[in-house]
Scaffold this motif. Structure first.
Motif, PDB file in Angstrom:
ATOM      1  N   ALA A  61      -4.887   5.703  -8.167  1.00  0.00           N
ATOM      2  CA  ALA A  61      -4.556   4.412  -8.785  1.00  0.00           C
ATOM      3  C   ALA A  61      -5.725   3.827  -9.560  1.00  0.00           C
ATOM      4  O   ALA A  61      -5.560   3.314 -10.670  1.00  0.00           O
ATOM      5  N   SER A  62      -6.934   3.888  -9.005  1.00  0.00           N
ATOM      6  CA  SER A  62      -8.088   3.276  -9.679  1.00  0.00           C
ATOM      7  C   SER A  62      -8.410   3.988 -10.989  1.00  0.00           C
ATOM      8  O   SER A  62      -8.757   3.355 -11.994  1.00  0.00           O
ATOM      9  N   THR A  65      -5.703   2.997 -13.547  1.00  0.00           N
ATOM     10  CA  THR A  65      -5.908   1.617 -13.994  1.00  0.00           C
ATOM     11  C   THR A  65      -7.046   1.525 -15.004  1.00  0.00           C
ATOM     12  O   THR A  65      -6.956   0.800 -16.013  1.00  0.00           O
ATOM     13  N   TYR A  78      -1.728  -0.344 -10.793  1.00  0.00           N
ATOM     14  CA  TYR A  78      -0.644  -0.037  -9.855  1.00  0.00           C
ATOM     15  C   TYR A  78      -1.255   0.228  -8.496  1.00  0.00           C
ATOM     16  O   TYR A  78      -2.393   0.675  -8.378  1.00  0.00           O
ATOM     17  N   ASP A  79      -0.487  -0.050  -7.469  1.00  0.00           N
ATOM     18  CA  ASP A  79      -0.960   0.143  -6.099  1.00  0.00           C
ATOM     19  C   ASP A  79      -0.577   1.525  -5.590  1.00  0.00           C
ATOM     20  O   ASP A  79       0.543   1.994  -5.789  1.00  0.00           O
ATOM     21  N   SER A  80      -1.530   2.182  -4.941  1.00  0.00           N
ATOM     22  CA  SER A  80      -1.293   3.470  -4.304  1.00  0.00           C
ATOM     23  C   SER A  80      -1.330   3.266  -2.792  1.00  0.00           C
ATOM     24  O   SER A  80      -2.123   2.457  -2.291  1.00  0.00           O
ATOM     25  N   SER A 110       7.261   2.274  -9.073  1.00  0.00           N
ATOM     26  CA  SER A 110       6.621   1.005  -8.747  1.00  0.00           C
ATOM     27  C   SER A 110       6.717   0.114  -9.980  1.00  0.00           C
ATOM     28  O   SER A 110       6.463   0.569 -11.096  1.00  0.00           O
TER      29      SER A 110
END
Length: 255
Positions: A61-62, A65, A78-80, A110
């Motif tokens: 995710a990081s 992003t 977005y969140d993982s 998501s």
């Protein structure tokens, strides 16, 4: 539907074979002790089933992003992990020990929506995969097996951004057609080393806990399925660990 029909057909054939084996029980006296031991050893595990699998896909995710660009980066990261779910089916190849083959299809997404003035914005990230299963069952105790293996298949990673007026009036029609959606997507090849632990609740149902790592090779990125996007950072990928559970219905035996 084809997958379900295939699994149902295998279920019928296996059930018929099992019934025929039971009817042949009257010939047990004709089987020698050595043959009985060999038969028991060769059938230490058998399973054929289909069911639901679900789990969490830990994509980077990081990295995603940090590398997304407008308009797909408009709403931050977005969140993982992402929850993915789907169907799976497998069959034991009794002629090759406890080797199993099967199929699995997973998908998940998501999304988040926000309002800015009179505009509405929605961002969606989606993951999907379809893979062939190849693993080997090692019985531990009655009803419990450990099965290391690998899944090979294809998948898709996509990002979608939609923006448009928060509301409009039918009679004016001035704002109709102003909502705009852009999609950035790429296919990928998937190799997923997996370790599963399964326990037979009965001869007809079993549960599975599994852990895996998704190794992916991304394909060509396209926007709106028409524009090829070059030089997309390799950090935008679907690779990552995964864990989950499954419930299967079928015929199962572990000794």
């Amino acid at each position: 539907m084809r997958l379900l029909a295939f699994v149902f057909g295998l279920f019928i054939v296996t059930a018929a074979a099992s019934r025929a084996q039971q009817q042949g029980g009257d010939q047990l006296g004709e089987i020698t002790f050595e043959e009985l031991q060999d038969k028991k050893s060769s059938s230490a595990y058998f399973g054929i089933g289909a069911g639901y699998v679900g789990g969490f896909w830990y994509f980077p995710a990081s990295d995603i992003t940090a590398n997304l660009v407008m308009p797909y980066s408009m709403h931050g990261g977005y969140d993982s992990p992402m929850f993915t779910g789907g169907v799976s089916a497998f069959l034991t190849l009794s002629l090759v020990g406890n080797l199993r083959i099967g199929f699995e299809a997973l998908s998940g997404s998501s999304s988040h929506t926000e309002t800015s003035g009179n505009s509405q914005h929605r961002a969606v990230m989606a993951l999907s995969s379809a893979a062939l299963q190849l693993d080997y069952a090692f019985p531990i105790v009655r009803g419990l097996i450990v099965a290391p293996g690998v899944y090979l298949g294809r998948g898709s990673l996509s990002f979608e951004h939609t923006s448009g007026p928060s509301s409009t009036d039918w009679t004016s029609g001035n704002n109709l057609g102003q909502a705009v959606t852009s999609t950035l997507a790429a296919p990928f090849w998937l190799v997923r080393p997996t370790l599963s632990v399964e326990y037979a609740l009965s001869g007809y149902a079993t549960i599975r806990a599994w852990g895996a790592y998704n190794v992916t090779a991304m394909g060509t990125w396209q926007e709106n399925a028409i524009t090829t996007v070059n030089n997309v950072p390799s950090a935008i990928t679907a690779r990552g660990a995964a864990v989950g559970l499954g419930l299967f219905i079928g015929l199962f035996r572990s000794e």
